[in-house]
Design a protein around this motif. Sequence first.
Motif, PDB file in Angstrom:
ATOM      1  N   LYS A  57       1.682   0.992  -0.763  1.00 32.90           N
ATOM      2  CA  LYS A  57       1.121   2.312  -1.070  1.00 32.90           C
ATOM      3  C   LYS A  57      -0.076   2.124  -1.979  1.00 32.90           C
ATOM      4  CE  LYS A  57       1.004   6.823  -1.008  1.00 32.90           C
ATOM      5  NZ  LYS A  57      -0.380   6.917  -1.554  1.00 32.90           N
ATOM      6  N   THR A  58      -1.225   2.557  -1.530  1.00 31.67           N
ATOM      7  CA  THR A  58      -2.450   2.412  -2.305  1.00 31.67           C
ATOM      8  C   THR A  58      -2.934   3.780  -2.771  1.00 31.67           C
ATOM      9  OG1 THR A  58      -3.909   2.627  -0.378  1.00 31.67           O
ATOM     10  CG2 THR A  58      -3.054   0.427  -0.874  1.00 31.67           C
ATOM     11  N   PRO A  59      -3.615   3.837  -3.922  1.00 31.92           N
ATOM     12  CA  PRO A  59      -4.112   5.125  -4.415  1.00 31.92           C
ATOM     13  C   PRO A  59      -5.306   5.656  -3.632  1.00 31.92           C
ATOM     14  CG  PRO A  59      -4.781   3.354  -5.882  1.00 31.92           C
ATOM     15  CD  PRO A  59      -3.856   2.740  -4.871  1.00 31.92           C
ATOM     16  N   ILE A  60      -5.868   4.853  -2.737  1.00 32.56           N
ATOM     17  CA  ILE A  60      -7.037   5.303  -1.974  1.00 32.56           C
ATOM     18  C   ILE A  60      -6.652   5.869  -0.622  1.00 32.56           C
ATOM     19  CG2 ILE A  60      -8.561   3.682  -3.139  1.00 32.56           C
ATOM     20  CD1 ILE A  60      -8.379   1.861  -0.759  1.00 32.56           C
ATOM     21  N   SER A  61      -5.356   5.969  -0.347  1.00 33.42           N
ATOM     22  CA  SER A  61      -4.892   6.528   0.917  1.00 33.42           C
ATOM     23  C   SER A  61      -3.683   7.403   0.665  1.00 33.42           C
ATOM     24  CB  SER A  61      -4.546   5.411   1.907  1.00 33.42           C
ATOM     25  OG  SER A  61      -4.028   5.947   3.107  1.00 33.42           O
ATOM     26  N   ASP A  62      -3.594   8.501   1.400  1.00 38.92           N
ATOM     27  CA  ASP A  62      -2.465   9.415   1.239  1.00 38.92           C
ATOM     28  C   ASP A  62      -1.203   8.878   1.909  1.00 38.92           C
ATOM     29  OD1 ASP A  62      -4.087  11.185  -0.129  1.00 38.92           O
ATOM     30  OD2 ASP A  62      -4.670  12.280   1.696  1.00 38.92           O
ATOM     31  N   HIS A  63      -1.365   7.965   2.853  1.00 34.84           N
ATOM     32  CA  HIS A  63      -0.228   7.459   3.611  1.00 34.84           C
ATOM     33  C   HIS A  63      -0.005   5.987   3.296  1.00 34.84           C
ATOM     34  CE1 HIS A  63      -0.213  11.177   5.933  1.00 34.84           C
ATOM     35  NE2 HIS A  63      -1.504  10.998   6.164  1.00 34.84           N
ATOM     36  N   ALA A  64       1.257   5.609   3.209  1.00 34.66           N
ATOM     37  CA  ALA A  64       1.609   4.218   2.942  1.00 34.66           C
ATOM     38  C   ALA A  64       1.540   3.395   4.222  1.00 34.66           C
ATOM     39  CB  ALA A  64       3.006   4.131   2.342  1.00 34.66           C
ATOM     40  N   MET A  65       1.407   2.097   4.048  1.00 34.09           N
ATOM     41  CA  MET A  65       1.480   1.161   5.169  1.00 34.09           C
ATOM     42  C   MET A  65       2.784   0.392   5.065  1.00 34.09           C
ATOM     43  SD  MET A  65      -2.350  -0.411   5.665  1.00 34.09           S
ATOM     44  CE  MET A  65      -2.295  -1.230   4.074  1.00 34.09           C
ATOM     45  N   TYR A  66       3.375   0.125   6.215  1.00 31.64           N
ATOM     46  CA  TYR A  66       4.624  -0.625   6.267  1.00 31.64           C
ATOM     47  C   TYR A  66       4.367  -1.931   7.013  1.00 31.64           C
ATOM     48  CZ  TYR A  66       6.731   3.705   4.676  1.00 31.64           C
ATOM     49  OH  TYR A  66       7.055   4.826   3.943  1.00 31.64           O
ATOM     50  N   VAL A  67       4.487  -3.023   6.289  1.00 36.01           N
ATOM     51  CA  VAL A  67       4.177  -4.355   6.824  1.00 36.01           C
ATOM     52  C   VAL A  67       5.488  -5.056   7.156  1.00 36.01           C
ATOM     53  CG1 VAL A  67       3.010  -6.545   6.397  1.00 36.01           C
ATOM     54  CG2 VAL A  67       2.118  -4.433   5.378  1.00 36.01           C
ATOM     55  N   THR A  68       5.679  -5.369   8.432  1.00 30.44           N
ATOM     56  CA  THR A  68       6.874  -6.066   8.894  1.00 30.44           C
ATOM     57  C   THR A  68       6.500  -7.472   9.332  1.00 30.44           C
ATOM     58  OG1 THR A  68       7.909  -4.008   9.635  1.00 30.44           O
ATOM     59  CG2 THR A  68       8.782  -6.067  10.537  1.00 30.44           C
TER      60      THR A  68
END
Length: 232
Positions: A57-68
């Motif tokens: 979760k980054t502060p520059i994006s509203d949506h988180a990324m999920y890394v598998t």
Amino acid sequence: MIKIENKIVGYAVAKPEDKAARPEYKREGGGDRAEVIRMHEKLERPEVLVGSTYKVKTPISDHAMYVTINDIVLNQGTEHEKRRPFEIFINSKNLDHYQWIVALTRIISAVFRKGGDVAFLVDELKAVFDPRGGYWQPGGKFMPSIIAELGYTVEKHLISIGMLKEPQLDQGQKELIEKKRAEFEEARRQQDAFSKSEYPEGAQLCSKCNTVAVIMMDGCMTCLSCGDSKCG
């Protein structure tokens, strides 16, 4: 007369006997596809792989990324058993990054499947800087880009499966850090002791008693410490 634009720096003449000695390279799959020479044993993807999913979760994006990251177990059940990364997937609701996410996952997965020392990917990803500037993670760690944070995520996974060693400080570095921390906390404690005041915030320095206690009272500057007043 034929004018030659580019300078010829060397040439060789092919002789008829050389052509017979030259090997013919077979093409894999036919057509225009060249022969692929594999430098290691080819690994087929098993039906089931084990892996881990990390939330980024980054502060520059509203949506988180999920890394598998899914792993393959080599030489299972033997003394040479090893767990190695095999593929990576990145999912996010933010479609602004869809193209480079797909490209990045395919390239990283291809490198994983090639085998060998894939730890160099960590340094390559962590060295990517966003020209618009990075961001700060909770806890005070600076990330130069989203790609760099993905590099830290891959590094965390490689450490968890034993492919990389967790970076550790030697005894001398630990002692130096503890010493500097103690010096900083002591200086901070002294500063906090002097900064505490029983007088209202915003008070000014009194020229008579040198105390930050001068405030505006009844239209006149008055010191709450010694009682000195401009109005007499």
